[in-house]
Design a protein around this motif. Structure first.
Motif, short mmCIF file in Angstrom:
data_model
loop_
_atom_site.label_atom_id
_atom_site.label_comp_id
_atom_site.label_asym_id
_atom_site.label_seq_id
_atom_site.Cartn_x
_atom_site.Cartn_y
_atom_site.Cartn_z
N ILE A 95 0.87 -1.19 0.00
CA ILE A 95 0.00 0.00 0.00
C ILE A 95 0.90 1.23 0.00
O ILE A 95 1.70 1.42 0.91
N SER A 347 3.58 3.93 4.49
CA SER A 347 3.46 2.94 3.42
C SER A 347 3.60 1.53 3.97
O SER A 347 4.09 1.33 5.08
N ARG A 407 -9.89 7.61 0.45
CA ARG A 407 -9.44 6.44 1.18
C ARG A 407 -8.61 6.87 2.39
O ARG A 407 -7.77 7.76 2.26
N PHE A 409 -5.74 6.34 4.29
CA PHE A 409 -4.46 5.63 4.25
C PHE A 409 -3.83 5.50 5.63
O PHE A 409 -2.84 4.81 5.80
N ASP A 413 -4.79 -1.32 7.63
CA ASP A 413 -5.56 -2.38 6.99
C ASP A 413 -4.95 -3.75 7.23
O ASP A 413 -5.65 -4.71 7.50
#
Ligand code: FE
Ligand code: ZN
Length: 477
Positions: A95, A347, A407, A409, A413
Protein backbone atom coordinates in the motif's frame (compact mmCIF):
# COMPACT_ATOMS: atom_id res chain seq x y z
CA UNK A 1 49.23 -36.76 11.61
CA UNK A 2 50.04 -33.16 11.00
CA UNK A 3 47.21 -30.71 11.16
CA UNK A 4 47.44 -29.52 7.58
CA UNK A 5 47.18 -33.05 6.28
CA UNK A 6 44.28 -33.80 8.54
CA UNK A 7 42.47 -30.81 7.08
CA UNK A 8 43.17 -31.84 3.50
CA UNK A 9 41.99 -35.37 4.17
CA UNK A 10 38.87 -34.22 5.91
CA UNK A 11 38.03 -32.04 2.88
CA UNK A 12 38.77 -34.85 0.48
CA UNK A 13 36.16 -36.99 2.21
CA UNK A 14 33.70 -34.37 0.96
CA UNK A 15 35.18 -34.18 -2.52
CA UNK A 16 36.68 -30.78 -1.86
CA UNK A 17 40.10 -30.02 -3.32
CA UNK A 18 41.92 -26.94 -2.12
CA UNK A 19 45.00 -24.91 -2.83
CA UNK A 20 47.65 -25.04 -0.03
CA UNK A 21 46.83 -21.38 0.79
CA UNK A 22 43.25 -22.39 1.56
CA UNK A 23 44.55 -24.82 4.18
CA UNK A 24 46.37 -21.92 5.83
CA UNK A 25 43.16 -19.92 5.65
CA UNK A 26 41.28 -22.74 7.39
CA UNK A 27 43.97 -22.94 10.06
CA UNK A 28 43.54 -19.24 10.68
CA UNK A 29 39.80 -19.65 10.99
CA UNK A 30 40.13 -22.32 13.65
CA UNK A 31 41.54 -25.42 11.97
CA UNK A 32 39.53 -28.63 12.25
CA UNK A 33 36.81 -26.83 14.19
CA UNK A 34 36.18 -24.66 11.17
CA UNK A 35 35.88 -27.62 8.80
CA UNK A 36 32.13 -28.28 9.23
CA UNK A 37 31.16 -24.70 8.38
CA UNK A 38 33.69 -24.64 5.53
CA UNK A 39 32.19 -27.81 4.12
CA UNK A 40 28.65 -26.50 4.42
CA UNK A 41 29.69 -23.39 2.47
CA UNK A 42 31.82 -25.01 -0.20
CA UNK A 43 30.44 -28.52 -0.63
CA UNK A 44 30.28 -29.40 -4.32
CA UNK A 45 32.51 -26.49 -5.19
CA UNK A 46 35.20 -28.73 -6.64
CA UNK A 47 38.64 -27.18 -6.56
CA UNK A 48 38.87 -24.17 -4.28
CA UNK A 49 41.49 -21.50 -4.75
CA UNK A 50 42.40 -18.88 -2.17
CA UNK A 51 41.35 -16.15 -4.60
CA UNK A 52 37.84 -17.57 -4.58
CA UNK A 53 37.54 -17.07 -0.84
CA UNK A 54 39.45 -13.79 -0.64
CA UNK A 55 37.67 -10.45 0.02
CA UNK A 56 34.95 -9.35 -2.45
CA UNK A 57 35.89 -8.83 -6.06
CA UNK A 58 33.53 -8.31 -9.00
CA UNK A 59 33.56 -11.83 -10.42
CA UNK A 60 35.89 -14.70 -9.74
CA UNK A 61 36.63 -17.75 -11.69
CA UNK A 62 36.45 -21.04 -9.94
CA UNK A 63 37.13 -24.43 -11.33
CA UNK A 64 34.17 -26.68 -11.19
CA UNK A 65 34.40 -30.42 -11.29
CA UNK A 66 31.99 -31.88 -13.78
CA UNK A 67 31.53 -35.42 -15.03
CA UNK A 68 34.95 -36.50 -13.97
CA UNK A 69 36.76 -33.75 -15.78
CA UNK A 70 37.87 -30.41 -14.43
CA UNK A 71 36.07 -27.67 -16.22
CA UNK A 72 36.36 -23.94 -15.80
CA UNK A 73 33.18 -22.20 -14.83
CA UNK A 74 32.45 -18.62 -14.02
CA UNK A 75 30.57 -18.22 -10.83
CA UNK A 76 28.96 -14.86 -10.30
CA UNK A 77 29.45 -14.86 -6.56
CA UNK A 78 32.54 -14.76 -4.49
CA UNK A 79 32.45 -17.47 -1.91
CA UNK A 80 33.14 -15.18 1.03
CA UNK A 81 30.89 -12.36 0.08
CA UNK A 82 28.45 -11.31 2.77
CA UNK A 83 25.34 -13.48 2.92
CA UNK A 84 23.25 -10.52 1.81
CA UNK A 85 25.12 -10.54 -1.50
CA UNK A 86 24.21 -14.14 -2.19
CA UNK A 87 20.43 -13.77 -2.26
CA UNK A 88 17.99 -11.88 -4.40
CA UNK A 89 15.82 -9.01 -3.29
CA UNK A 90 12.19 -9.73 -2.57
CA UNK A 91 10.62 -6.31 -2.20
CA UNK A 92 6.95 -5.64 -2.90
CA UNK A 93 4.93 -2.50 -2.37
CA UNK A 94 1.57 -3.37 -0.80
CA UNK A 95 0.00 0.00 0.00
CA UNK A 96 1.54 3.26 -1.11
CA UNK A 97 -0.64 6.38 -1.24
CA UNK A 98 1.64 8.04 -3.81
CA UNK A 99 1.05 11.57 -5.08
CA UNK A 100 -2.50 12.07 -3.82
CA UNK A 101 -4.40 15.30 -4.06
CA UNK A 102 -7.58 16.55 -2.55
CA UNK A 103 -9.70 19.63 -2.96
CA UNK A 104 -10.36 19.76 0.79
CA UNK A 105 -14.12 20.18 0.46
CA UNK A 106 -16.50 19.15 3.24
CA UNK A 107 -17.69 16.22 1.13
CA UNK A 108 -14.12 14.95 0.95
CA UNK A 109 -13.93 14.79 4.73
CA UNK A 110 -17.22 12.92 4.83
CA UNK A 111 -15.83 10.43 2.32
CA UNK A 112 -12.64 10.00 4.37
CA UNK A 113 -14.50 9.29 7.60
CA UNK A 114 -16.96 6.96 5.86
CA UNK A 115 -14.05 5.03 4.43
CA UNK A 116 -12.44 4.87 7.87
CA UNK A 117 -15.70 3.59 9.35
CA UNK A 118 -16.02 0.89 6.68
CA UNK A 119 -12.44 -0.26 6.98
CA UNK A 120 -12.30 -0.39 10.77
CA UNK A 121 -15.81 -1.68 11.47
CA UNK A 122 -14.93 -4.76 9.44
CA UNK A 123 -12.27 -5.66 12.02
CA UNK A 124 -14.49 -4.82 14.99
CA UNK A 125 -17.24 -7.13 13.71
CA UNK A 126 -14.86 -10.06 14.04
CA UNK A 127 -14.80 -9.60 17.81
CA UNK A 128 -17.30 -11.96 19.44
CA UNK A 129 -18.32 -9.26 21.93
CA UNK A 130 -19.79 -7.23 19.14
CA UNK A 131 -21.46 -10.09 17.28
CA UNK A 132 -24.91 -9.16 16.05
CA UNK A 133 -24.17 -5.44 16.00
CA UNK A 134 -26.98 -3.32 14.57
CA UNK A 135 -27.05 0.02 12.86
CA UNK A 136 -27.76 2.96 15.09
CA UNK A 137 -31.16 3.60 13.46
CA UNK A 138 -32.29 0.08 14.48
CA UNK A 139 -31.46 0.08 18.18
CA UNK A 140 -34.25 -0.88 20.58
CA UNK A 141 -34.56 -1.16 24.35
CA UNK A 142 -32.22 -3.56 26.07
CA UNK A 143 -28.65 -4.54 25.45
CA UNK A 144 -27.31 -3.07 22.23
CA UNK A 145 -24.22 -3.49 20.12
CA UNK A 146 -23.23 -0.82 17.64
CA UNK A 147 -20.15 0.33 15.81
CA UNK A 148 -19.41 3.94 15.02
CA UNK A 149 -17.09 6.86 14.75
CA UNK A 150 -16.43 8.62 18.06
CA UNK A 151 -17.12 12.36 18.38
CA UNK A 152 -17.19 14.97 21.08
CA UNK A 153 -15.35 13.03 23.78
CA UNK A 154 -15.60 14.71 27.18
CA UNK A 155 -14.75 13.72 30.69
CA UNK A 156 -17.30 14.57 33.36
CA UNK A 157 -16.29 15.92 36.76
CA UNK A 158 -16.85 12.41 38.15
CA UNK A 159 -14.38 10.96 35.68
CA UNK A 160 -16.86 9.28 33.33
CA UNK A 161 -16.54 9.59 29.59
CA UNK A 162 -19.30 11.00 27.47
CA UNK A 163 -19.17 10.84 23.72
CA UNK A 164 -21.25 10.62 20.60
CA UNK A 165 -21.16 7.57 18.38
CA UNK A 166 -22.05 7.96 14.72
CA UNK A 167 -22.58 5.49 11.92
CA UNK A 168 -23.97 6.15 8.43
CA UNK A 169 -27.53 5.79 9.79
CA UNK A 170 -27.46 8.04 12.84
CA UNK A 171 -25.91 9.25 16.09
CA UNK A 172 -26.31 8.38 19.76
CA UNK A 173 -24.97 9.86 22.99
CA UNK A 174 -23.00 7.50 25.18
CA UNK A 175 -21.85 7.42 28.78
CA UNK A 176 -19.02 5.19 29.95
CA UNK A 177 -18.34 5.03 33.68
CA UNK A 178 -15.32 2.76 33.62
CA UNK A 179 -11.72 3.73 33.25
CA UNK A 180 -10.28 4.12 29.82
CA UNK A 181 -10.09 6.71 27.14
CA UNK A 182 -11.39 7.41 23.69
CA UNK A 183 -10.08 9.67 20.99
CA UNK A 184 -12.21 11.74 18.71
CA UNK A 185 -12.53 10.16 15.27
CA UNK A 186 -11.54 6.65 16.25
CA UNK A 187 -13.90 3.83 15.30
CA UNK A 188 -15.08 1.55 18.09
CA UNK A 189 -17.79 -0.94 18.88
CA UNK A 190 -19.80 -0.57 22.05
CA UNK A 191 -21.89 -2.93 24.13
CA UNK A 192 -24.37 -0.99 26.23
CA UNK A 193 -27.89 -0.60 27.57
CA UNK A 194 -30.43 1.59 25.95
CA UNK A 195 -34.00 2.47 26.78
CA UNK A 196 -36.22 3.60 23.96
CA UNK A 197 -37.24 7.20 24.39
CA UNK A 198 -34.08 8.07 26.32
CA UNK A 199 -31.27 9.84 24.59
CA UNK A 200 -28.33 8.00 26.08
CA UNK A 201 -26.62 4.63 25.94
CA UNK A 202 -24.92 3.33 29.08
CA UNK A 203 -21.81 1.71 27.79
CA UNK A 204 -20.48 -1.46 29.43
CA UNK A 205 -17.78 -2.34 26.98
CA UNK A 206 -15.72 -0.55 24.36
CA UNK A 207 -14.25 -2.72 21.63
CA UNK A 208 -11.37 -1.50 19.47
CA UNK A 209 -10.55 -3.08 16.11
CA UNK A 210 -7.38 -4.59 17.56
CA UNK A 211 -4.82 -6.84 15.96
CA UNK A 212 -4.85 -10.57 15.79
CA UNK A 213 -2.08 -12.04 13.82
CA UNK A 214 -2.77 -15.34 12.18
CA UNK A 215 0.14 -17.42 13.41
CA UNK A 216 2.27 -18.51 10.52
CA UNK A 217 5.88 -19.37 9.99
CA UNK A 218 7.49 -16.26 8.67
CA UNK A 219 11.12 -17.15 9.16
CA UNK A 220 12.97 -17.65 5.90
CA UNK A 221 15.80 -19.96 4.98
CA UNK A 222 18.27 -17.23 4.04
CA UNK A 223 20.28 -15.41 6.71
CA UNK A 224 19.41 -11.91 5.54
CA UNK A 225 17.58 -8.94 6.96
CA UNK A 226 17.18 -5.18 7.18
CA UNK A 227 18.69 -2.28 9.08
CA UNK A 228 16.05 0.18 10.21
CA UNK A 229 16.73 3.84 10.96
CA UNK A 230 15.15 7.28 10.66
CA UNK A 231 15.79 10.95 11.36
CA UNK A 232 19.21 11.38 9.82
CA UNK A 233 18.84 15.17 9.72
CA UNK A 234 21.78 15.78 7.42
CA UNK A 235 22.38 19.50 7.07
CA UNK A 236 21.90 20.21 10.76
CA UNK A 237 24.82 21.47 12.83
CA UNK A 238 23.82 18.80 15.33
CA UNK A 239 24.08 16.02 12.73
CA UNK A 240 26.18 13.28 14.38
CA UNK A 241 28.62 12.76 11.55
CA UNK A 242 30.94 10.49 13.51
CA UNK A 243 28.31 7.96 14.54
CA UNK A 244 26.73 8.15 11.11
CA UNK A 245 29.99 7.41 9.34
CA UNK A 246 30.64 4.58 11.75
CA UNK A 247 27.27 3.15 10.75
CA UNK A 248 27.92 3.60 7.01
CA UNK A 249 31.35 1.98 7.38
CA UNK A 250 29.80 -0.94 9.23
CA UNK A 251 27.34 -1.46 6.37
CA UNK A 252 30.20 -1.27 3.89
CA UNK A 253 32.27 -3.78 5.83
CA UNK A 254 29.71 -6.56 5.38
CA UNK A 255 30.88 -7.91 8.74
CA UNK A 256 29.88 -8.02 12.42
CA UNK A 257 26.21 -8.44 11.63
CA UNK A 258 26.27 -6.28 8.49
CA UNK A 259 26.66 -9.39 6.35
CA UNK A 260 22.90 -9.96 6.63
CA UNK A 261 21.89 -6.42 5.65
CA UNK A 262 20.06 -6.65 2.35
CA UNK A 263 17.88 -3.58 2.98
CA UNK A 264 18.26 -0.24 4.68
CA UNK A 265 14.98 1.40 5.69
CA UNK A 266 15.04 5.14 6.41
CA UNK A 267 11.73 6.21 7.92
CA UNK A 268 11.74 9.94 7.26
CA UNK A 269 13.58 13.14 8.18
CA UNK A 270 16.45 12.32 5.88
CA UNK A 271 17.64 15.88 6.00
CA UNK A 272 17.06 18.75 8.41
CA UNK A 273 15.35 20.73 5.66
CA UNK A 274 14.96 24.48 5.59
CA UNK A 275 12.32 26.70 7.12
CA UNK A 276 10.96 23.86 9.26
CA UNK A 277 11.00 25.90 12.48
CA UNK A 278 11.75 29.57 13.30
CA UNK A 279 15.45 30.58 13.03
CA UNK A 280 16.41 27.12 11.82
CA UNK A 281 19.14 28.61 9.60
CA UNK A 282 21.18 29.35 12.74
CA UNK A 283 21.35 25.62 13.38
CA UNK A 284 22.06 24.60 9.79
CA UNK A 285 25.35 23.42 8.42
CA UNK A 286 24.10 23.07 4.82
CA UNK A 287 21.74 25.85 3.86
CA UNK A 288 20.50 24.39 0.58
CA UNK A 289 18.05 21.52 0.89
CA UNK A 290 19.18 19.91 -2.37
CA UNK A 291 22.75 19.95 -1.10
CA UNK A 292 21.51 18.29 2.08
CA UNK A 293 19.98 15.49 0.01
CA UNK A 294 23.10 15.31 -2.10
CA UNK A 295 25.20 14.77 1.03
CA UNK A 296 22.96 11.86 1.99
CA UNK A 297 22.99 10.48 -1.57
CA UNK A 298 26.80 10.51 -1.49
CA UNK A 299 26.85 8.43 1.67
CA UNK A 300 24.32 5.95 0.28
CA UNK A 301 26.26 5.69 -2.99
CA UNK A 302 29.13 4.23 -0.97
CA UNK A 303 27.01 1.29 0.18
CA UNK A 304 27.53 -2.14 -1.38
CA UNK A 305 25.13 -2.48 -4.29
CA UNK A 306 23.42 -5.56 -2.86
CA UNK A 307 21.77 -3.24 -0.30
CA UNK A 308 18.44 -1.81 -1.35
CA UNK A 309 17.56 1.43 0.40
CA UNK A 310 13.91 2.23 1.10
CA UNK A 311 13.22 5.89 1.77
CA UNK A 312 10.01 7.42 3.07
CA UNK A 313 9.60 11.11 3.98
CA UNK A 314 9.07 12.89 7.29
CA UNK A 315 8.11 16.37 8.37
CA UNK A 316 11.60 17.78 7.67
CA UNK A 317 11.62 16.51 4.08
CA UNK A 318 10.83 18.32 0.86
CA UNK A 319 7.21 17.20 0.59
CA UNK A 320 3.95 18.59 1.96
CA UNK A 321 3.35 18.09 5.67
CA UNK A 322 -0.21 16.92 5.12
CA UNK A 323 -0.47 13.16 5.57
CA UNK A 324 -0.24 10.88 3.72
CA UNK A 325 2.97 12.47 2.51
CA UNK A 326 3.96 11.63 -1.08
CA UNK A 327 7.37 10.16 -1.93
CA UNK A 328 10.24 12.63 -2.35
CA UNK A 329 9.93 14.61 -5.59
CA UNK A 330 11.70 13.46 -8.73
CA UNK A 331 14.32 16.24 -8.61
CA UNK A 332 15.42 14.85 -5.25
CA UNK A 333 15.10 11.22 -6.33
CA UNK A 334 17.44 11.77 -9.25
CA UNK A 335 20.26 12.65 -6.86
CA UNK A 336 20.27 9.03 -5.68
CA UNK A 337 21.45 5.95 -7.49
CA UNK A 338 19.25 3.14 -8.72
CA UNK A 339 19.31 1.13 -5.50
CA UNK A 340 16.94 3.46 -3.72
CA UNK A 341 13.15 3.01 -3.57
CA UNK A 342 11.04 6.03 -2.71
CA UNK A 343 7.73 5.44 -0.99
CA UNK A 344 5.11 7.55 0.78
CA UNK A 345 4.53 8.19 4.44
CA UNK A 346 2.92 5.96 5.60
CA UNK A 347 3.46 2.94 3.42
CA UNK A 348 3.16 -0.81 3.56
CA UNK A 349 5.57 -3.09 1.78
CA UNK A 350 6.85 -6.59 2.12
CA UNK A 351 10.40 -7.92 2.31
CA UNK A 352 10.69 -11.68 1.90
CA UNK A 353 7.15 -12.14 3.16
CA UNK A 354 7.51 -9.83 6.17
CA UNK A 355 4.96 -7.03 6.03
CA UNK A 356 6.41 -3.67 7.02
CA UNK A 357 4.31 -0.69 8.02
CA UNK A 358 6.42 2.45 8.12
CA UNK A 359 5.09 5.73 9.42
CA UNK A 360 7.31 8.67 10.28
CA UNK A 361 5.24 9.40 13.38
CA UNK A 362 4.13 13.03 13.46
CA UNK A 363 0.91 11.98 15.21
CA UNK A 364 2.91 10.71 18.18
CA UNK A 365 3.16 14.31 19.41
CA UNK A 366 -0.63 14.43 19.57
CA UNK A 367 -1.12 10.95 20.97
CA UNK A 368 1.39 11.40 23.77
CA UNK A 369 -0.89 14.13 25.12
CA UNK A 370 -4.24 12.57 24.26
CA UNK A 371 -3.70 9.05 25.58
CA UNK A 372 -3.47 8.98 29.37
CA UNK A 373 -0.22 7.78 30.89
CA UNK A 374 1.93 8.11 27.78
CA UNK A 375 5.40 9.63 27.63
CA UNK A 376 8.33 9.98 25.26
CA UNK A 377 10.30 7.27 27.02
CA UNK A 378 7.80 4.61 26.01
CA UNK A 379 6.80 5.24 22.42
CA UNK A 380 6.10 1.52 22.03
CA UNK A 381 3.01 1.99 24.22
CA UNK A 382 1.68 4.60 21.82
CA UNK A 383 2.42 2.31 18.88
CA UNK A 384 0.49 -0.49 20.59
CA UNK A 385 -2.53 1.80 20.84
CA UNK A 386 -2.13 2.65 17.15
CA UNK A 387 -2.31 -1.06 16.41
CA UNK A 388 -5.30 -1.57 18.72
CA UNK A 389 -7.08 1.39 17.14
CA UNK A 390 -5.88 0.19 13.76
CA UNK A 391 -5.05 3.79 13.02
CA UNK A 392 -1.89 5.87 12.88
CA UNK A 393 -3.51 9.02 14.20
CA UNK A 394 -7.29 9.10 14.32
CA UNK A 395 -7.67 12.48 15.97
CA UNK A 396 -8.49 14.98 13.27
CA UNK A 397 -7.57 18.60 13.96
CA UNK A 398 -4.44 17.94 16.00
CA UNK A 399 -0.96 19.06 15.06
CA UNK A 400 -0.86 16.80 12.00
CA UNK A 401 -2.74 18.00 8.95
CA UNK A 402 -4.62 15.17 7.21
CA UNK A 403 -5.56 15.12 3.55
CA UNK A 404 -9.26 14.41 3.06
CA UNK A 405 -8.94 11.61 0.53
CA UNK A 406 -11.61 9.10 -0.41
CA UNK A 407 -9.44 6.44 1.18
CA UNK A 408 -8.10 6.56 4.70
CA UNK A 409 -4.46 5.63 4.25
CA UNK A 410 -3.81 6.15 7.96
CA UNK A 411 -6.04 3.20 8.81
CA UNK A 412 -4.03 0.05 9.46
CA UNK A 413 -5.56 -2.38 6.99
CA UNK A 414 -2.93 -5.08 7.20
CA UNK A 415 -1.49 -6.23 10.48
CA UNK A 416 2.24 -5.73 9.94
CA UNK A 417 5.00 -8.07 11.00
CA UNK A 418 7.18 -5.02 11.57
CA UNK A 419 5.79 -1.62 12.55
CA UNK A 420 8.27 1.24 12.30
CA UNK A 421 8.01 4.86 13.40
CA UNK A 422 10.60 7.54 14.03
CA UNK A 423 10.20 11.29 14.46
CA UNK A 424 10.56 11.65 18.23
CA UNK A 425 14.31 10.89 18.34
CA UNK A 426 13.82 8.38 21.12
CA UNK A 427 14.33 4.65 20.64
CA UNK A 428 12.26 1.67 21.56
CA UNK A 429 11.73 -1.89 20.53
CA UNK A 430 9.20 -4.39 21.69
CA UNK A 431 7.50 -7.47 20.37
CA UNK A 432 3.77 -7.09 20.78
CA UNK A 433 1.29 -9.76 19.63
CA UNK A 434 3.93 -11.01 17.22
CA UNK A 435 4.50 -7.56 15.73
CA UNK A 436 8.00 -6.14 15.98
CA UNK A 437 7.43 -2.58 17.14
CA UNK A 438 10.35 -0.29 16.40
CA UNK A 439 10.60 3.41 17.13
CA UNK A 440 13.90 4.17 15.50
CA UNK A 441 16.34 6.70 16.86
CA UNK A 442 18.13 9.58 15.17
CA UNK A 443 21.52 10.93 14.03
CA UNK A 444 21.14 14.37 15.50
CA UNK A 445 22.23 15.64 18.91
CA UNK A 446 19.92 17.66 21.10
CA UNK A 447 18.58 20.76 19.38
CA UNK A 448 17.82 24.07 21.12
CA UNK A 449 14.16 23.31 20.79
CA UNK A 450 14.55 19.89 22.42
CA UNK A 451 16.61 21.46 25.16
CA UNK A 452 13.87 23.96 25.77
CA UNK A 453 11.36 21.10 25.92
CA UNK A 454 13.70 19.23 28.27
CA UNK A 455 13.90 16.33 25.85
CA UNK A 456 17.00 14.15 25.59
CA UNK A 457 17.32 12.32 22.30
CA UNK A 458 18.62 8.74 22.04
CA UNK A 459 20.81 8.90 18.91
CA UNK A 460 22.81 6.36 16.92
CA UNK A 461 20.68 3.26 17.49
CA UNK A 462 19.99 0.82 14.68
CA UNK A 463 17.39 -1.94 14.70
CA UNK A 464 18.76 -4.91 12.81
CA UNK A 465 16.00 -7.26 11.75
CA UNK A 466 16.95 -10.83 10.91
CA UNK A 467 14.44 -12.51 8.57
CA UNK A 468 15.86 -15.96 9.15
CA UNK A 469 15.54 -15.82 12.92
CA UNK A 470 12.61 -13.41 13.11
CA UNK A 471 14.49 -11.34 15.66
CA UNK A 472 15.60 -7.74 16.10
CA UNK A 473 19.00 -6.80 17.42
CA UNK A 474 19.74 -3.32 18.66
CA UNK A 475 23.07 -1.81 17.68
CA UNK A 476 24.67 1.41 18.87
CA UNK A 477 26.89 3.65 16.79
FE1 FE B 1 13.28 14.00 13.07
ZN1 ZN C 1 10.18 14.13 12.26
Amino acid sequence: MNLKRAIVEELLKHDILVEPEVVDYILEKGGLNYIPSFISKYANSGFITISSIAPPKPAVEIVEKQEGSLKKATEKSDLTRPEAYEHDWDFRVLIDPGYTQSSGKVDDFRALFLDRYKRLSKHIKRNFLIRGATEIKDITSGEIRVIGLVNDVRRTSKGSLTFELEDPTGKIKCLYRDEGFLLNDEVVGIVGTYREGSDIVYVNEIVRPGVRKARRERRIAEPIGAAIISDVHIGSKMFLRKSWEKFINWLKSGKDGAEIVKYLIIDGDLVDGIGIYPNQEEELDILDIYQQYEALANYLAELPDYIKVIITPGNHDLVRNTEPQPPLPSDVQKLFNGNVEFLSNPSVFSLHGYTFLTYHGASINDLVELIPGMNYERIEDIMKYMLEMRHLGPNYGGKVPIAPLPRDFMAIDLVPDVFVTGHVHAFSYERYKDVHIINSSCWQAQTKYQKMMNFNPVPGKVALMNFQKDTVRILSF
